[in-house]
Design a protein around this motif. Structure first.
Motif, PDB file in Angstrom:
ATOM      1  N   ASN A 157      39.951  46.110 -22.819  1.00 38.84           N
ATOM      2  CA  ASN A 157      40.917  45.242 -22.146  1.00 38.84           C
ATOM      3  C   ASN A 157      42.205  45.107 -22.953  1.00 38.84           C
ATOM      4  OD1 ASN A 157      41.726  43.506 -20.041  1.00 38.84           O
ATOM      5  ND2 ASN A 157      41.165  41.691 -21.238  1.00 38.84           N
ATOM      6  N   LYS A 159      45.968  44.947 -23.707  1.00 37.09           N
ATOM      7  CA  LYS A 159      47.131  44.594 -22.892  1.00 37.09           C
ATOM      8  C   LYS A 159      48.387  45.235 -23.468  1.00 37.09           C
ATOM      9  CE  LYS A 159      45.203  40.167 -21.357  1.00 37.09           C
ATOM     10  NZ  LYS A 159      45.411  38.702 -21.249  1.00 37.09           N
ATOM     11  N   ARG A 194      41.403  48.568 -18.874  1.00 37.04           N
ATOM     12  CA  ARG A 194      42.562  47.925 -18.266  1.00 37.04           C
ATOM     13  C   ARG A 194      43.640  48.983 -18.096  1.00 37.04           C
ATOM     14  NH1 ARG A 194      44.190  42.482 -18.653  1.00 37.04           N
ATOM     15  NH2 ARG A 194      46.382  42.182 -18.036  1.00 37.04           N
ATOM     16  N   ASN A 225      45.279  45.390 -13.451  1.00 33.47           N
ATOM     17  CA  ASN A 225      45.368  44.333 -14.455  1.00 33.47           C
ATOM     18  C   ASN A 225      44.806  42.983 -13.993  1.00 33.47           C
ATOM     19  OD1 ASN A 225      46.420  46.176 -16.189  1.00 33.47           O
ATOM     20  ND2 ASN A 225      48.491  45.338 -16.228  1.00 33.47           N
ATOM     21  N   ASP A 229      41.804  40.931 -15.877  1.00 34.15           N
ATOM     22  CA  ASP A 229      41.840  39.515 -16.259  1.00 34.15           C
ATOM     23  C   ASP A 229      40.636  38.768 -15.690  1.00 34.15           C
ATOM     24  OD1 ASP A 229      44.238  39.876 -17.612  1.00 34.15           O
ATOM     25  OD2 ASP A 229      45.464  39.313 -15.881  1.00 34.15           O
ATOM     26  N   SER A 232      37.653  39.552 -17.736  1.00 36.40           N
ATOM     27  CA  SER A 232      37.755  38.847 -19.016  1.00 36.40           C
ATOM     28  C   SER A 232      37.307  37.391 -18.877  1.00 36.40           C
ATOM     29  CB  SER A 232      39.198  38.906 -19.522  1.00 36.40           C
ATOM     30  OG  SER A 232      39.323  38.245 -20.761  1.00 36.40           O
TER      31      SER A 232
END
Length: 463
Positions: A157, A159, A194, A225, A229, A232
């Motif tokens: 994940n 970013k 991601r 994305n 999230d 997550s």
């Protein structure tokens, strides 16, 4: 002291202007201005881009649209009146996407927006269902214990950060490139990541991925994305998160395609040339307007703007590279074919970063060529382009194989990429994302650069 500094500044500016005058006559500067203004008042670049994205659409190497794109490019070069138009072959590993889907199964059923990464193998027909194991970074996965992902789907994940020069892409793309290999080493059934993206929209971003000989191949996907999230947040609840991913794709062996090249011949030294261009191929999800239809269109138009005003001393060559998305295969073929005459390239720049305003101009040349660079920069300043004086530009991905040969006089016309990775490699990379006014400024910049580099008294040389 202030008076002394002012005197030195005036003296320095006077010297630069004198050097510029030695390189370019008043008539050449007037011609440069005419080329620049014509480009700013022409729709040609946008018309070319509209034609490519409408008549051809997506251009994945090896797909049915690939040879159509090659034919389109040949015809467009001829229509624009280029003196020479030709093809140079390139081979690449062909791959086809057929279908893809995803679902969060537990703790509750929710749709998962995903896309296969380029080169991925297929899942079984029913897909793969398994719990995920969560990592923030590729390095964290690599450092995890042996067999830590046994029977699971690895999820990274990481970013990506947003920046004008896209500097977050390099760190983020590492997981896309080798994540499936590292996940397989830990016993994973599949790899999920991601998207390499700055976007908030619910589109998954594809891109190239790689396997390694001797390591089991596993399916590899990227998720949108917002879905990343969501996963997550689910992971933070400390409950197992189970997903199903289903990818049907096929590796088709060696494919064959072509670099498409058009050239306006120089009047004095036609064997020497300025190389500009982009890559003709695109991913299959959108129509490749930003990546890299814009680069194709604006460089084709830039060469035409030059030819309509004056044929420079050296040739202007537009190279539309093949199979960039699958690993720079057209660029590698071009470098291999031209390694013995690479000294004929007097300057090179590629447009492959969308079509935001160009804000900076940077070179990578020998010291004797810097007066020419400064003269070009002066004529780019009316386009609100600043001269970045650090003499170490990167020049664009398709120029990497040429740069590795040594001695390339490379240039970067830096594009504002703040929103480029919102659309990059998605179904949302379509014509409406290109601003015609920004495209005009891009094409004007490439036209000024290419004309002056080709018509300078001094032959530009690389380091």
């Amino acid at each position: 002291m202030k008076k002394l500094l002012l005197t030195l500044a005036i003296t320095s500016l006077s010297f630069i202007n004198q050097v510029s005058a030695q390189e370019f006559s008043e008539q050449q500067i007037k011609q440069t201005a005419e080329i620049r203004n014509n480009a700013l008042n022409s729709s040609l670049a946008y018309d070319i881009l509209t034609s490519l994205t409408t008549e051809i659409g997506p251009r994945l190497p090896g797909s049915e649209n690939d040879p159509l794109a090659v034919k389109w490019a040949q015809d467009k070069f001829n229509e624009l009146g280029f003196d020479k138009v030709w093809l140079e072959p390139a081979t690449f590993p062909a791959w086809r996407r057929y279908s893809e889907s995803g679902m969060i199964l537990a703790p509750s059923k929710q749709p998962l927006h995903l896309t296969a990464l380029g080169g991925s193998i297929s899942t079984p027909k029913q897909g793969i269902s398994a719990d995920i194991i969560y990592f923030e970074t590729l390095d964290e996965l690599i450092a995890s214990p042996k067999n830590s992902a046994e029977g699971k789907i690895v999820f990274i994940n990481y970013k990506m950060n947003r920046h004008i020069d896209g500097n977050g892409y390099g760190p983020a793309v590492k997981a896309r490139s080798t994540g499936a290999v590292e996940a397989a080493k830990k016993g994973a059934l599949a790899f999920m990541m991601r998207s390499v993206s700055t976007a908030h929209h619910r589109f998954a971003h594809t891109g190239g991925s790689h396997y390694q000989d001797g390591i089991k191949k596993i399916p590899t996907v990227a998720i949108a994305n917002p879905d990343a999230d969501q996963i997550s947040r689910l992971v933070s609840l400390k409950k197992p998160v189970k997903v199903n991913i289903n990818v049907q794709a096929e590796n088709l062996g060696e494919g064959k395609t072509f670099n498409v090249i058009g050239q306006f011949n120089g009047t004095q030294n036609p064997d020497q040339y300025v190389l500009i261009g982009g890559h003709l191929d695109s991913w299959d999800l959108g129509t490749g307007a930003l990546d890299d239809g814009a680069g194709v269109a604006l460089t084709m138009a830039a060469a035409k703007y030059i030819a309509d005003v004056k044929r420079p001393k050296r040739s202007i060559r537009v190279v539309l590279f093949a199979a960039e998305e699958l690993g720079l295969w057209g660029a590698k073929a071009y470098a291999k074919k031209h390694k013995n005459d690479k000294h004929n390239i007097v300057a090179a720049a590629e447009s492959d970063f969308g079509a935001g305003f160009i804000y900076g101009f940077q070179s990578s040349v020998d010291a004797k060529s810097l007066p020419v660079v400064r003269a070009i920069a002066k004529q780019l300043s009316p386009l609100n382009i600043k001269h970045i004086r650090a003499n170490k530009s990167s020049n664009g991905p398709d120029l990497i194989p040429l740069r590795k040969l040594g001695g390339l006089a490379g240039f970067s016309l830096h594009t504002d990429g703040n929103d480029y990775f919102d659309y990059h490699h998605t179904a949302d990379d379509t014509l409406d994302k290109v601003d015609p006014v920004k495209l005009q400024q891009n094409s004007a910049a490439y036209a000024v650069f290419a004309f002056m580099a080709a018509d300078a008294k001094t032959t530009i040389k690389g380091k």
